[in-house]
Design an enzyme around this catalytic site. Structure first.
Site, PDB file in Angstrom:
ATOM      1  N   GLY A   1       0.835  -1.259  -0.112  1.00 50.09           N
ATOM      2  CA  GLY A   1       0.100  -0.052   0.022  1.00 50.09           C
ATOM      3  C   GLY A   1       0.988   1.472   0.074  1.00 50.09           C
ATOM      4  O   GLY A   1       1.874   1.119  -0.008  1.00 50.09           O
ATOM      5  N   GLN A   2       0.344   2.344   0.194  1.00 45.62           N
ATOM      6  CA  GLN A   2       0.949   3.789  -0.190  1.00 45.62           C
ATOM      7  C   GLN A   2       1.775   3.766   1.035  1.00 45.62           C
ATOM      8  O   GLN A   2       3.102   4.189   0.606  1.00 45.62           O
ATOM      9  CB  GLN A   2      -0.150   4.706   0.173  1.00 45.62           C
ATOM     10  CG  GLN A   2       0.498   6.241  -0.196  1.00 45.62           C
ATOM     11  CD  GLN A   2      -0.309   7.539   0.431  1.00 45.62           C
ATOM     12  OE1 GLN A   2      -1.462   7.237   0.965  1.00 45.62           O
ATOM     13  NE2 GLN A   2       0.008   8.543   0.052  1.00 45.62           N
TER      14      GLN A   2
ATOM     15  N   TYR B   1     -14.293   4.702   9.510  1.00 46.52           N
ATOM     16  CA  TYR B   1     -12.803   4.675   9.558  1.00 46.52           C
ATOM     17  C   TYR B   1     -12.422   5.383  10.680  1.00 46.52           C
ATOM     18  O   TYR B   1     -11.477   4.958  11.646  1.00 46.52           O
ATOM     19  CB  TYR B   1     -12.376   5.393   8.301  1.00 46.52           C
ATOM     20  CG  TYR B   1     -10.820   5.475   8.205  1.00 46.52           C
ATOM     21  CD1 TYR B   1     -10.256   6.992   8.114  1.00 46.52           C
ATOM     22  CD2 TYR B   1     -10.116   4.563   8.097  1.00 46.52           C
ATOM     23  CE1 TYR B   1      -8.840   7.167   8.601  1.00 46.52           C
ATOM     24  CE2 TYR B   1      -8.493   4.779   8.184  1.00 46.52           C
ATOM     25  CZ  TYR B   1      -8.104   5.934   8.174  1.00 46.52           C
ATOM     26  OH  TYR B   1      -6.713   6.258   8.138  1.00 46.52           O
TER      27      TYR B   1
ATOM     28  N   LYS C   1     -10.551   3.716  14.101  1.00 47.50           N
ATOM     29  CA  LYS C   1      -9.415   3.889  14.345  1.00 47.50           C
ATOM     30  C   LYS C   1      -9.332   4.139  15.953  1.00 47.50           C
ATOM     31  O   LYS C   1      -8.339   4.052  16.650  1.00 47.50           O
ATOM     32  CB  LYS C   1      -8.755   5.195  13.513  1.00 47.50           C
ATOM     33  CG  LYS C   1      -8.397   4.759  12.232  1.00 47.50           C
ATOM     34  CD  LYS C   1      -7.192   3.830  12.093  1.00 47.50           C
ATOM     35  CE  LYS C   1      -6.454   3.088  10.958  1.00 47.50           C
ATOM     36  NZ  LYS C   1      -5.556   2.358  10.912  1.00 47.50           N
TER      37      LYS C   1
HETATM   38  C1  VAH Z   1      -7.893   9.322   4.560  1.00 47.09           C
HETATM   39  N1  VAH Z   1      -5.498   9.346   3.903  1.00 47.09           N
HETATM   40  O1  VAH Z   1      -8.097  10.213   3.678  1.00 47.09           O
HETATM   41  C2  VAH Z   1      -6.585   9.137   4.919  1.00 47.09           C
HETATM   42  C3  VAH Z   1      -6.173   9.640   6.187  1.00 47.09           C
HETATM   43  C4  VAH Z   1      -6.566  11.807   7.486  1.00 47.09           C
HETATM   44  C5  VAH Z   1      -6.988  11.179   6.349  1.00 47.09           C
HETATM   45  O2  VAH Z   1      -6.353   8.875   7.559  1.00 47.09           O
HETATM   46  O3  VAH Z   1      -8.698   8.541   4.838  1.00 47.09           O
END
Ligand code: VAH
Length: 325
Positions: free
Chosen positions: A15-16, A146, A150
């Site tokens: 991944g990135q 997300y 987290k």
């Molecule tokens: C996202 N690149 O955009 C991630 C990141 C703060 C953003 O966690 O979901």
């Protein structure tokens, strides 16, 4: 009893973040002491740089077998479903982000691994968190799956440290920008895609409005922060959920202006989509006083220095693509 020789397993290595963290870990520990793994096939940038295994973090038994068979002493778990993709499939995002972490933490407990790294994100903050210089400890009410996964994961890390002594460490990454590999379905992906689009088409259709300020960081700073945290003495680590770190904050208009210092005719168009609401729920800047105090964190890249480096490297890649001889 002396600690076993370190051997690292990177989950999500294609991944990135994974590609660059794997290469950096191989520099620190030696190529053959860092096993790269992913569900996807090996990223070309990792080819011939060290061992690679296909691995599904959701298969706890297979993961446990690999940890034992490869004599793993540390796990870096990077695989996750990010904010924008997560909103399209909330249950899958919750299940994968949470169960993947719990599988790793439990194996780390059982096998007494030396350390675990698991990234959190500034996405844990929600609309009720302070927008400017958002503190390490504050009101935290995530509004995306997300962010929820987290934030919950941060408390699982804290629990496994306090209950079982697992030395798991974490950072709330801002949006990360890099040129080596594609972004992973996040809300900040615009700031990654824009550079190649500028080179290819001299324009970019931005899915966020022009004054959407977000916390961002250039990948070299993020990789260095990760290694500095993981190499810090355990007694210096006061945060066992996840550390705030800050690199820079900018808006789409500002990154466009930065690009125009290289491509004066670059044109930016704005058409906000569903990701605008996610971006609006996040802080605009982060306070990282605790990371600075505990392990000496200090960013090295600002927007213009990042833009200059991005074009230096993308132009080289572009030239190589056109004339690989
Ligand atoms: C996202 N690149 O955009 C991630 C990141 C703060 C953003 O966690 O979901």
């Amino acid at each position: 009893m002396p600690l076993r020789k370190d051997k690292i397993l990177v989950i999500g290595a294609s991944g990135q973040i994974g590609v660059e963290l794997t290469l950096a870990l191989r520099k620190q520990y030696g190529n053959n002491n860092v096993v790269a793994s992913d569900l996807r096939e090996e990223n070309p940038l990792l080819k011939d740089t060290g061992p690679y295994v296909s691995l599904d973090m959701m298969n706890k038994e297979m993961l446990h077998v690999q940890v034992i068979r490869q004599n793993i002493t540390q796990i870096y778990l990077l695989a996750a479903i990010l904010s924008a993709t997560g909103e399209k499939n909330p249950n899958l995002a919750w299940h994968l982000n949470m169960q993947g972490l719990l599988n790793v933490l439990d194996i780390a407990r059982e096998e007494k691994l030396h350390k675990v790294y698991w990234p959190s994100s500034i996405a844990v903050f929600g609309p009720s968190s302070p927008k400017i210089n958002c503190p390490q400890q504050t009101i935290i009410e995530p509004s995306t799956v997300y962010g929820i996964s987290k934030y919950a994961g941060e408390f699982w890390c804290n629990y496994y440290f306090n209950r079982y002594g697992v030395d798991v460490r974490s950072i709330r990454y801002p949006g990360l920008i890099s040129y080596k590999s594609a972004p992973g379905g996040g809300t900040t992906d615009y700031a990654v895609e824009i550079y190649q689009e500028a080179l290819d088409h001299n324009k970019y259709n931005c899915f966020l409005s022009e004054n959407t300020y977000l916390p961002m960081m250039y990948m070299p700073d993020a990789i260095r922060a990760t290694l500095e945290l993981m190499n810090a003495p355990a007694e210096n680590i006061s945060i066992r959920t996840a550390y705030n770190i800050s690199g820079m904050s900018f808006s789409p208009r500002e990154i466009a202006e930065s690009i125009q210092t290289h491509l004066p005719d670059f044109n930016m168009l704005y058409k906000a989509d569903s990701r605008q609401a996610i971006a609006d729920s996040w802080p605009q800047s982060i306070d990282d006083t605790v990371a600075k105090k505990d392990w000496g964190w200090k960013p090295q890249y600002d927007l213009q220095k990042m833009t200059d480096d991005m074009f230096n490297n993308l132009n080289v890649t572009k030239t190589l693509d056109q004339d690989p001889s």
